[in-house]
Design a protein around this motif. Structure first.
Motif, PDB file in Angstrom:
ATOM      1  N   ARG A 201       0.853  -1.196   0.000  1.00 49.71           N
ATOM      2  CA  ARG A 201       0.000   0.000   0.000  1.00 49.71           C
ATOM      3  C   ARG A 201       0.888   1.244   0.000  1.00 49.71           C
ATOM      4  O   ARG A 201       1.855   1.315   0.764  1.00 49.71           O
ATOM      5  CB  ARG A 201      -0.912   0.022   1.249  1.00 49.71           C
ATOM      6  CG  ARG A 201      -1.906  -1.155   1.321  1.00 49.71           C
ATOM      7  CD  ARG A 201      -2.913  -1.083   0.205  1.00 49.71           C
ATOM      8  NE  ARG A 201      -4.061  -1.973   0.372  1.00 49.71           N
ATOM      9  CZ  ARG A 201      -4.211  -3.152  -0.220  1.00 49.71           C
ATOM     10  NH1 ARG A 201      -3.257  -3.636  -0.996  1.00 49.71           N
ATOM     11  NH2 ARG A 201      -5.314  -3.861  -0.041  1.00 49.71           N
ATOM     12  N   PRO A 202       0.547   2.227  -0.857  1.00 54.69           N
ATOM     13  CA  PRO A 202       1.385   3.434  -0.957  1.00 54.69           C
ATOM     14  C   PRO A 202       0.992   4.519   0.047  1.00 54.69           C
ATOM     15  O   PRO A 202      -0.195   4.797   0.240  1.00 54.69           O
ATOM     16  CB  PRO A 202       1.097   3.922  -2.388  1.00 54.69           C
ATOM     17  CG  PRO A 202      -0.293   3.451  -2.691  1.00 54.69           C
ATOM     18  CD  PRO A 202      -0.552   2.220  -1.847  1.00 54.69           C
TER      19      PRO A 202
ATOM     20  N   GLU B 148      -4.956   7.376   7.055  1.00 53.23           N
ATOM     21  CA  GLU B 148      -6.350   7.148   7.448  1.00 53.23           C
ATOM     22  C   GLU B 148      -6.640   5.661   7.281  1.00 53.23           C
ATOM     23  O   GLU B 148      -6.289   5.068   6.251  1.00 53.23           O
ATOM     24  CB  GLU B 148      -7.268   7.981   6.527  1.00 53.23           C
ATOM     25  CG  GLU B 148      -8.733   7.843   6.896  1.00 53.23           C
ATOM     26  CD  GLU B 148      -9.617   8.848   6.168  1.00 53.23           C
ATOM     27  OE1 GLU B 148      -9.128   9.565   5.272  1.00 53.23           O
ATOM     28  OE2 GLU B 148     -10.812   8.886   6.518  1.00 53.23           O
TER      29      GLU B 148
ATOM     30  N   GLY C 126      -5.933  -2.963   4.261  1.00 48.39           N
ATOM     31  CA  GLY C 126      -4.502  -2.736   4.459  1.00 48.39           C
ATOM     32  C   GLY C 126      -4.227  -1.682   5.515  1.00 48.39           C
ATOM     33  O   GLY C 126      -3.421  -1.890   6.429  1.00 48.39           O
ATOM     34  N   SER C 127      -4.891  -0.557   5.390  1.00 51.11           N
ATOM     35  CA  SER C 127      -4.610   0.541   6.328  1.00 51.11           C
ATOM     36  C   SER C 127      -5.143   0.211   7.729  1.00 51.11           C
ATOM     37  O   SER C 127      -4.587   0.680   8.728  1.00 51.11           O
ATOM     38  CB  SER C 127      -5.165   1.862   5.794  1.00 51.11           C
ATOM     39  OG  SER C 127      -6.480   1.708   5.365  1.00 51.11           O
TER      40      SER C 127
ATOM     41  N   GLU D 248      -3.879   6.991  -7.102  1.00 50.48           N
ATOM     42  CA  GLU D 248      -4.565   5.920  -7.813  1.00 50.48           C
ATOM     43  C   GLU D 248      -4.289   4.632  -7.056  1.00 50.48           C
ATOM     44  O   GLU D 248      -3.257   4.518  -6.385  1.00 50.48           O
ATOM     45  CB  GLU D 248      -4.024   5.763  -9.245  1.00 50.48           C
ATOM     46  CG  GLU D 248      -4.552   6.765 -10.248  1.00 50.48           C
ATOM     47  CD  GLU D 248      -6.069   6.736 -10.433  1.00 50.48           C
ATOM     48  OE1 GLU D 248      -6.666   5.639 -10.405  1.00 50.48           O
ATOM     49  OE2 GLU D 248      -6.661   7.824 -10.591  1.00 50.48           O
TER      50      GLU D 248
HETATM   51  C1  LIG Z   1       1.094   8.168  -4.019  1.00 55.28           C
HETATM   52  C2  LIG Z   1       0.076   7.891  -2.946  1.00 55.28           C
HETATM   53  C3  LIG Z   1       0.265   8.421  -1.692  1.00 55.28           C
HETATM   54  C4  LIG Z   1      -0.691   8.171  -0.687  1.00 55.28           C
HETATM   55  N1  LIG Z   1      -0.467   8.697   0.543  1.00 55.28           N
HETATM   56  C5  LIG Z   1      -1.336   8.448   1.536  1.00 55.28           C
HETATM   57  C6  LIG Z   1      -1.116   8.971   2.827  1.00 55.28           C
HETATM   58  O1  LIG Z   1      -0.119   9.660   3.069  1.00 55.28           O
HETATM   59  N2  LIG Z   1      -2.012   8.668   3.789  1.00 55.28           N
HETATM   60  C7  LIG Z   1      -3.113   7.901   3.541  1.00 55.28           C
HETATM   61  O2  LIG Z   1      -3.908   7.649   4.443  1.00 55.28           O
HETATM   62  N3  LIG Z   1      -3.360   7.399   2.320  1.00 55.28           N
HETATM   63  C8  LIG Z   1      -2.493   7.650   1.317  1.00 55.28           C
HETATM   64  N4  LIG Z   1      -2.725   7.109   0.078  1.00 55.28           N
HETATM   65  C9  LIG Z   1      -3.911   6.274  -0.114  1.00 55.28           C
HETATM   66  C10 LIG Z   1      -3.629   4.888   0.454  1.00 55.28           C
HETATM   67  O3  LIG Z   1      -2.655   4.265  -0.352  1.00 55.28           O
HETATM   68  C11 LIG Z   1      -4.917   4.068   0.435  1.00 55.28           C
HETATM   69  O4  LIG Z   1      -5.831   4.608   1.332  1.00 55.28           O
HETATM   70  C12 LIG Z   1      -4.613   2.633   0.823  1.00 55.28           C
HETATM   71  O5  LIG Z   1      -3.815   2.009  -0.157  1.00 55.28           O
HETATM   72  C13 LIG Z   1      -5.907   1.888   0.973  1.00 55.28           C
HETATM   73  O6  LIG Z   1      -5.570   0.551   1.249  1.00 55.28           O
HETATM   74  P1  LIG Z   1      -6.563  -0.339   2.121  1.00 55.28           P
HETATM   75  O7  LIG Z   1      -6.124  -1.749   1.997  1.00 55.28           O
HETATM   76  O8  LIG Z   1      -6.714   0.231   3.471  1.00 55.28           O
HETATM   77  O9  LIG Z   1      -7.933  -0.120   1.396  1.00 55.28           O
HETATM   78  P2  LIG Z   1      -8.682  -1.101   0.389  1.00 55.28           P
HETATM   79  O10 LIG Z   1      -9.429  -2.109   1.190  1.00 55.28           O
HETATM   80  O11 LIG Z   1      -7.739  -1.582  -0.673  1.00 55.28           O
HETATM   81  O12 LIG Z   1      -9.668  -0.038  -0.245  1.00 55.28           O
HETATM   82  C14 LIG Z   1     -10.493   0.801   0.589  1.00 55.28           C
HETATM   83  C15 LIG Z   1     -10.930   2.011  -0.218  1.00 55.28           C
HETATM   84  O13 LIG Z   1      -9.778   2.825  -0.519  1.00 55.28           O
HETATM   85  C16 LIG Z   1      -9.655   3.009  -1.922  1.00 55.28           C
HETATM   86  N5  LIG Z   1      -8.224   2.958  -2.263  1.00 55.28           N
HETATM   87  C17 LIG Z   1      -7.417   1.867  -2.257  1.00 55.28           C
HETATM   88  N6  LIG Z   1      -6.172   2.189  -2.623  1.00 55.28           N
HETATM   89  C18 LIG Z   1      -6.187   3.514  -2.881  1.00 55.28           C
HETATM   90  C19 LIG Z   1      -5.227   4.444  -3.323  1.00 55.28           C
HETATM   91  N7  LIG Z   1      -3.970   4.083  -3.610  1.00 55.28           N
HETATM   92  N8  LIG Z   1      -5.599   5.732  -3.479  1.00 55.28           N
HETATM   93  C20 LIG Z   1      -6.847   6.111  -3.218  1.00 55.28           C
HETATM   94  N9  LIG Z   1      -7.811   5.284  -2.797  1.00 55.28           N
HETATM   95  C21 LIG Z   1      -7.501   4.015  -2.641  1.00 55.28           C
HETATM   96  C22 LIG Z   1     -10.395   1.842  -2.540  1.00 55.28           C
HETATM   97  O14 LIG Z   1     -10.866   2.161  -3.849  1.00 55.28           O
HETATM   98  C23 LIG Z   1     -11.544   1.643  -1.567  1.00 55.28           C
HETATM   99  O15 LIG Z   1     -12.583   2.558  -1.800  1.00 55.28           O
HETATM  100  C24 LIG Z   1      -1.825   7.368  -0.954  1.00 55.28           C
HETATM  101  C25 LIG Z   1      -2.011   6.833  -2.237  1.00 55.28           C
HETATM  102  C26 LIG Z   1      -1.073   7.098  -3.217  1.00 55.28           C
HETATM  103  C27 LIG Z   1      -1.284   6.530  -4.576  1.00 55.28           C
END
Ligand SMILES: Cc1cc2nc3c(=O)[nH]c(=O)nc-3n(C[C@H](O)[C@H](O)[C@H](O)COP(=O)(O)OP(=O)(O)OC[C@H]3O[C@@H](n4cnc5c(N)ncnc54)[C@H](O)[C@@H]3O)c2cc1C
Ligand code: FES
Length: 256
Positions: A54-55, A71, A76-77, A219
């Motif tokens: 996760r980024p 957040e 993952g988060s 993304e």
């Molecule tokens: C370059 C970059 C930097 C980021 N920096 C931060 C940060 O500093 N702090 C932070 O809290 N989050 C950040 N994010 C977003 C973070 O990566 C996603 O919230 C995280 O990957 C979600 O993973 P999950 O397994 O918790 O959620 P999942 O169970 O995979 O998904 C939960 C929800 O989050 C959405 N989601 C999943 N991955 C992303 C993503 N990469 N971007 C946007 N929405 C997503 C899904 O569509 C779904 O609606 C960043 C994303 C990118 C691309």
């Protein structure tokens, strides 16, 4: 751009409010390499569930430590939110292109952040502490639960303005309410990070006022290295990957 894969030990994982966490990792080599706007790709679990890293933007990088501000939104988060002191995480980074550093002639720097999109601006304001420009942070959170102390930004000489959708903290409305009212000095640069509609609004505001700026785009990612093309977005120069060509793009480059 050079990157490393490292095992980082958790120093602290602090719950900041109902939604956000501040995770501090010991990662000396990584901390030296990071530039504002770059991100790290974290394997949140030792097994294969979830499979992909996760980024997260780097929030701060100093004294051998790297912090992320995140957040807990999904699988993952939420796993990351449960990490405790001395746990270890496999981290790849720093990844992506950083923000362009403002030149000496820049008079005003405006960070526009929607929610957790504020993350890359702390490390940026650390680096810009000595820059003579007036520095502002326009922060939009959904409600009180998505706000936090602006003290660390203020210490870096950044004036902070807050808006919440329900008006529970700061001005009522979207962050766009704040930037519509800023005094636009000559040589203003805008840096934006947050939800796509917010960035689109910032880009159209910048175009109207003839201002330059950059945005960090988000993304869903898989490889994080520019190989799978899964994170491609449309730009004025065709499709580009957010992980490798971005996440930072010129505001007038992204097609919304
Ligand atoms: C370059 C970059 C930097 C980021 N920096 C931060 C940060 O500093 N702090 C932070 O809290 N989050 C950040 N994010 C977003 C973070 O990566 C996603 O919230 C995280 O990957 C979600 O993973 P999950 O397994 O918790 O959620 P999942 O169970 O995979 O998904 C939960 C929800 O989050 C959405 N989601 C999943 N991955 C992303 C993503 N990469 N971007 C946007 N929405 C997503 C899904 O569509 C779904 O609606 C960043 C994303 C990118 C691309
Ligand atoms: S996540 Fe694979 S190319 Fe960006």
């Amino acid at each position: 751009m050079h990157q490393i894969q490292t095992t980082a030990k958790v120093i602290a994982n602090q719950k900041v409010n109902d939604a956000y966490y501040l995770l501090t990792l010991s990662a000396p080599a990584l901390a030296k390499m990071v530039k504002p706007g770059q991100f790290i790709h974290i394997r949140v679990n030792e097994g294969f569930e979830p499979f992909f890293r996760r980024p997260f933007s780097v929030y701060r990088a100093k004294k051998g430590q790297v912090q992320i501000f995140f957040e807990a939104v999904g699988r993952g988060s939420k796993l990351l939110a449960r990490k405790k002191k001395n746990d270890t995480l496999d981290v790849l980074g720093p990844l992506g292109q950083p923000f362009t550093m403002p030149g000496k002639g820049v008079q005003q720097i405006v960070f526009v952040a929607g929610g957790i999109g504020v993350a890359p601006f702390m490390v940026f304001s650390d680096i810009l502490k000595k820059h003579k420009a007036r520095k502002m942070l326009l922060y939009g959170g959904r409600a009180r639960a998505h706000t936090f102390s602006m003290a660390e930004f203020k210490k870096n000489g950044v004036e902070a303005f807050v808006a919440t959708d329900d008006g529970s903290v700061g001005v009522k409305g979207r962050v766009s309410e704040l930037f519509k009212n800023i005094e636009v000095a000559p040589f203003t640069l805008i840096y934006a990070c947050g939800p796509k509609p917010m960035i689109a609004a910032v880009a159209s505001f910048a175009k109207e006022r003839g201002l330059k700026g950059e945005a960090s785009m988000e993304e869903v990612m898989a490889c994080g290295l520019g190989a799978c093309l899964g994170c491609s977005i449309l730009t004025t120069q065709g499709y580009k990957t957010v992980c490798h060509d971005g996440p930072v793009f010129a505001l007038d480059e992204v097609i919304f």
